[in-house]
Design a protein around this motif. Sequence first.
Motif, PDB file in Angstrom:
ATOM      1  N   SER A   1       0.394  -0.869   0.040  1.00  0.00           N
ATOM      2  CA  SER A   1      -0.319  -0.353  -0.324  1.00  0.00           C
ATOM      3  C   SER A   1       0.891   1.179  -0.163  1.00  0.00           C
ATOM      4  O   SER A   1       2.266   1.408   0.239  1.00  0.00           O
ATOM      5  N   GLN A   2       0.287   2.092  -0.284  1.00  0.00           N
ATOM      6  CA  GLN A   2       1.264   4.122  -0.598  1.00  0.00           C
ATOM      7  C   GLN A   2       1.134   4.471   0.722  1.00  0.00           C
ATOM      8  O   GLN A   2      -0.303   4.182   1.398  1.00  0.00           O
ATOM      9  N   PRO A   3       2.087   5.107   0.997  1.00  0.00           N
ATOM     10  CA  PRO A   3       1.929   5.843   2.627  1.00  0.00           C
ATOM     11  C   PRO A   3       0.659   7.025   2.379  1.00  0.00           C
ATOM     12  O   PRO A   3       0.396   7.493   1.277  1.00  0.00           O
ATOM     13  N   GLY A   4       0.056   7.455   3.721  1.00  0.00           N
ATOM     14  CA  GLY A   4      -0.674   8.561   3.564  1.00  0.00           C
ATOM     15  C   GLY A   4      -0.528   9.422   3.619  1.00  0.00           C
ATOM     16  O   GLY A   4       1.318   9.707   3.643  1.00  0.00           O
ATOM     17  N   LEU A   5      -0.147  10.964   3.583  1.00  0.00           N
ATOM     18  CA  LEU A   5       0.371  12.328   3.174  1.00  0.00           C
ATOM     19  C   LEU A   5       0.632  12.483   5.509  1.00  0.00           C
ATOM     20  O   LEU A   5       2.187  12.713   4.914  1.00  0.00           O
ATOM     21  N   ARG A   6       0.179  11.399   6.206  1.00  0.00           N
ATOM     22  CA  ARG A   6       0.464  12.186   6.892  1.00  0.00           C
ATOM     23  C   ARG A   6       2.392  10.824   7.432  1.00  0.00           C
ATOM     24  O   ARG A   6       2.978  11.506   7.630  1.00  0.00           O
ATOM     25  N   GLU A   7       1.953   9.470   6.925  1.00  0.00           N
ATOM     26  CA  GLU A   7       3.272   9.016   6.467  1.00  0.00           C
ATOM     27  C   GLU A   7       3.886   9.178   5.685  1.00  0.00           C
ATOM     28  O   GLU A   7       5.220   9.734   6.221  1.00  0.00           O
ATOM     29  N   GLN A   8       3.149  10.213   4.795  1.00  0.00           N
ATOM     30  CA  GLN A   8       4.982  10.687   3.823  1.00  0.00           C
ATOM     31  C   GLN A   8       5.801  11.964   4.514  1.00  0.00           C
ATOM     32  O   GLN A   8       6.734  12.570   4.620  1.00  0.00           O
ATOM     33  N   ASN A   9       5.061  12.823   5.138  1.00  0.00           N
ATOM     34  CA  ASN A   9       5.279  13.505   5.746  1.00  0.00           C
ATOM     35  C   ASN A   9       6.550  13.754   7.100  1.00  0.00           C
ATOM     36  O   ASN A   9       7.335  14.580   7.826  1.00  0.00           O
ATOM     37  N   LYS A  10       5.590  12.619   8.097  1.00  0.00           N
ATOM     38  CA  LYS A  10       6.703  11.613   9.171  1.00  0.00           C
ATOM     39  C   LYS A  10       8.434  11.185   8.575  1.00  0.00           C
ATOM     40  O   LYS A  10       9.182  11.107   9.132  1.00  0.00           O
ATOM     41  N   ALA A  11       7.558  10.194   6.585  1.00  0.00           N
ATOM     42  CA  ALA A  11       8.939  10.206   6.864  1.00  0.00           C
ATOM     43  C   ALA A  11      10.157  11.501   5.941  1.00  0.00           C
ATOM     44  O   ALA A  11      11.158  11.531   6.091  1.00  0.00           O
ATOM     45  N   ARG A  12       9.524  12.853   5.257  1.00  0.00           N
ATOM     46  CA  ARG A  12       9.932  13.641   5.668  1.00  0.00           C
ATOM     47  C   ARG A  12      11.146  14.523   6.628  1.00  0.00           C
ATOM     48  O   ARG A  12      12.048  14.584   6.307  1.00  0.00           O
ATOM     49  N   THR A  13      10.618  14.624   7.122  1.00  0.00           N
ATOM     50  CA  THR A  13      11.148  14.861   8.988  1.00  0.00           C
ATOM     51  C   THR A  13      11.734  14.021   9.513  1.00  0.00           C
ATOM     52  O   THR A  13      13.537  14.503   9.161  1.00  0.00           O
ATOM     53  N   ARG A  14      12.299  13.172   9.348  1.00  0.00           N
ATOM     54  CA  ARG A  14      12.833  11.667   9.935  1.00  0.00           C
ATOM     55  C   ARG A  14      13.686  11.917   9.336  1.00  0.00           C
ATOM     56  O   ARG A  14      15.346  12.112   9.270  1.00  0.00           O
ATOM     57  N   ALA A  15      13.986  12.066   7.390  1.00  0.00           N
ATOM     58  CA  ALA A  15      14.762  12.404   6.585  1.00  0.00           C
ATOM     59  C   ALA A  15      15.442  13.318   6.780  1.00  0.00           C
ATOM     60  O   ALA A  15      17.478  13.457   6.545  1.00  0.00           O
ATOM     61  N   ALA A  16      14.886  14.814   7.006  1.00  0.00           N
ATOM     62  CA  ALA A  16      15.091  16.085   7.600  1.00  0.00           C
ATOM     63  C   ALA A  16      16.180  15.793   8.822  1.00  0.00           C
ATOM     64  O   ALA A  16      17.340  16.398   8.785  1.00  0.00           O
ATOM     65  N   ILE A  17      16.008  15.159   9.435  1.00  0.00           N
ATOM     66  CA  ILE A  17      17.112  15.252  11.054  1.00  0.00           C
ATOM     67  C   ILE A  17      17.821  14.447  10.347  1.00  0.00           C
ATOM     68  O   ILE A  17      18.970  14.922  10.807  1.00  0.00           O
ATOM     69  N   ARG A  18      17.692  12.656   9.480  1.00  0.00           N
ATOM     70  CA  ARG A  18      19.032  12.133   9.485  1.00  0.00           C
ATOM     71  C   ARG A  18      20.219  13.068   8.533  1.00  0.00           C
ATOM     72  O   ARG A  18      21.614  12.597   9.153  1.00  0.00           O
ATOM     73  N   SER A  19      19.768  13.647   7.879  1.00  0.00           N
ATOM     74  CA  SER A  19      20.523  14.326   7.017  1.00  0.00           C
ATOM     75  C   SER A  19      21.479  15.629   7.082  1.00  0.00           C
ATOM     76  O   SER A  19      22.493  15.827   7.597  1.00  0.00           O
ATOM     77  N   ALA A  20      20.656  16.488   7.806  1.00  0.00           N
ATOM     78  CA  ALA A  20      20.543  17.125   8.964  1.00  0.00           C
ATOM     79  C   ALA A  20      22.305  16.717   9.796  1.00  0.00           C
ATOM     80  O   ALA A  20      23.071  17.768   9.998  1.00  0.00           O
ATOM     81  N   ALA A  21      21.748  15.673  10.529  1.00  0.00           N
ATOM     82  CA  ALA A  21      23.114  14.919  11.581  1.00  0.00           C
ATOM     83  C   ALA A  21      24.449  14.865  10.688  1.00  0.00           C
ATOM     84  O   ALA A  21      24.703  14.934  11.418  1.00  0.00           O
ATOM     85  N   LEU A  22      23.950  14.019   9.692  1.00  0.00           N
ATOM     86  CA  LEU A  22      25.021  14.298   8.616  1.00  0.00           C
ATOM     87  C   LEU A  22      25.775  15.415   8.660  1.00  0.00           C
ATOM     88  O   LEU A  22      26.980  15.044   8.568  1.00  0.00           O
ATOM     89  N   GLU A  23      25.752  15.937   8.054  1.00  0.00           N
ATOM     90  CA  GLU A  23      25.586  16.646   7.764  1.00  0.00           C
ATOM     91  C   GLU A  23      26.919  18.655   8.310  1.00  0.00           C
ATOM     92  O   GLU A  23      27.949  18.358   8.576  1.00  0.00           O
ATOM     93  N   LEU A  24      26.597  18.775  10.078  1.00  0.00           N
ATOM     94  CA  LEU A  24      26.703  18.833  10.874  1.00  0.00           C
ATOM     95  C   LEU A  24      27.812  17.974  11.629  1.00  0.00           C
ATOM     96  O   LEU A  24      29.241  17.926  11.955  1.00  0.00           O
ATOM     97  N   ILE A  25      27.964  16.884  11.320  1.00  0.00           N
ATOM     98  CA  ILE A  25      28.713  15.587  11.657  1.00  0.00           C
ATOM     99  C   ILE A  25      29.926  15.627  11.067  1.00  0.00           C
ATOM    100  O   ILE A  25      31.329  15.589  11.739  1.00  0.00           O
ATOM    101  N   ALA A  26      29.766  15.770   9.837  1.00  0.00           N
ATOM    102  CA  ALA A  26      30.495  16.275   9.392  1.00  0.00           C
ATOM    103  C   ALA A  26      31.330  16.943   9.301  1.00  0.00           C
ATOM    104  O   ALA A  26      32.072  17.814   9.084  1.00  0.00           O
ATOM    105  N   GLU A  27      30.934  18.087   9.568  1.00  0.00           N
ATOM    106  CA  GLU A  27      31.354  19.712   9.695  1.00  0.00           C
ATOM    107  C   GLU A  27      32.303  19.242  11.012  1.00  0.00           C
ATOM    108  O   GLU A  27      33.375  20.294  11.072  1.00  0.00           O
ATOM    109  N   GLN A  28      31.566  19.338  12.031  1.00  0.00           N
ATOM    110  CA  GLN A  28      31.813  19.758  13.389  1.00  0.00           C
ATOM    111  C   GLN A  28      32.435  18.142  13.968  1.00  0.00           C
ATOM    112  O   GLN A  28      32.759  18.550  14.966  1.00  0.00           O
TER     113      GLN A  28
END
Length: 197
Positions: free
Chosen positions: A5-32
């Motif tokens: 089944s396809q994820p609903g809008l709420r699940e898509q938003n949650k997935a985007r938020t999780r991905a944004a947090i993870r991406s931010a963590a990797l960027e910051l860790i690479a920098e500092q």
Amino acid sequence: MTAGSQPGLREQNKARTRAAIRSAALELIAEQGYQATTVAQIAKKAGVSHTTLFRYFESKEQVILSDDFDDAHRRILDHVPPGLNHFDLLRRTVTEMFRIAADDPWVTDPQRLALILTEPALRMAHQIEADRAIQEMTAFFAEYIGVPEDSFALRVFVAAGSGVMMHIAERSGAPSEDTLTEFLDALDLLEKGLPLS
């Protein structure tokens, strides 16, 4: 959400938020560096509040370590057919779980994998997670096969299988079909009594 089944809008938003947090963590860790990077910095860079970050991840370690596969793993175990011996049961569960992981860009991210292997705090937290997974798998095998969970033979079997799997995974890096093939070949050797020639 059911399989296919396809994820609903709420699940898509949650997935985007999780991905944004993870991406931010990797960027910051690479920098500092890992130790210098704070949860507050990760939240700010991801555009979420400190509280929101903790709704998605229990700790800074879990931002990097978590893989979102709990539901998929439960479905795999729920659909194992009856009557497999312990080697075939391990082959089936590992193969299906491996293929889910190999298709996931977060789990196979080289920067994430390198961090887990080289950062002592992450390596220790990852080991704790692995130990928990081994305990859960031991309980599942015990129930499926019909032996006590504290069976010495079962504990040796699970330790041998998980030890080989961890060794191959750590040496190989990101999951690939070659990694899975090597593990299944190693399992064949174990089942044959570990001949050396």
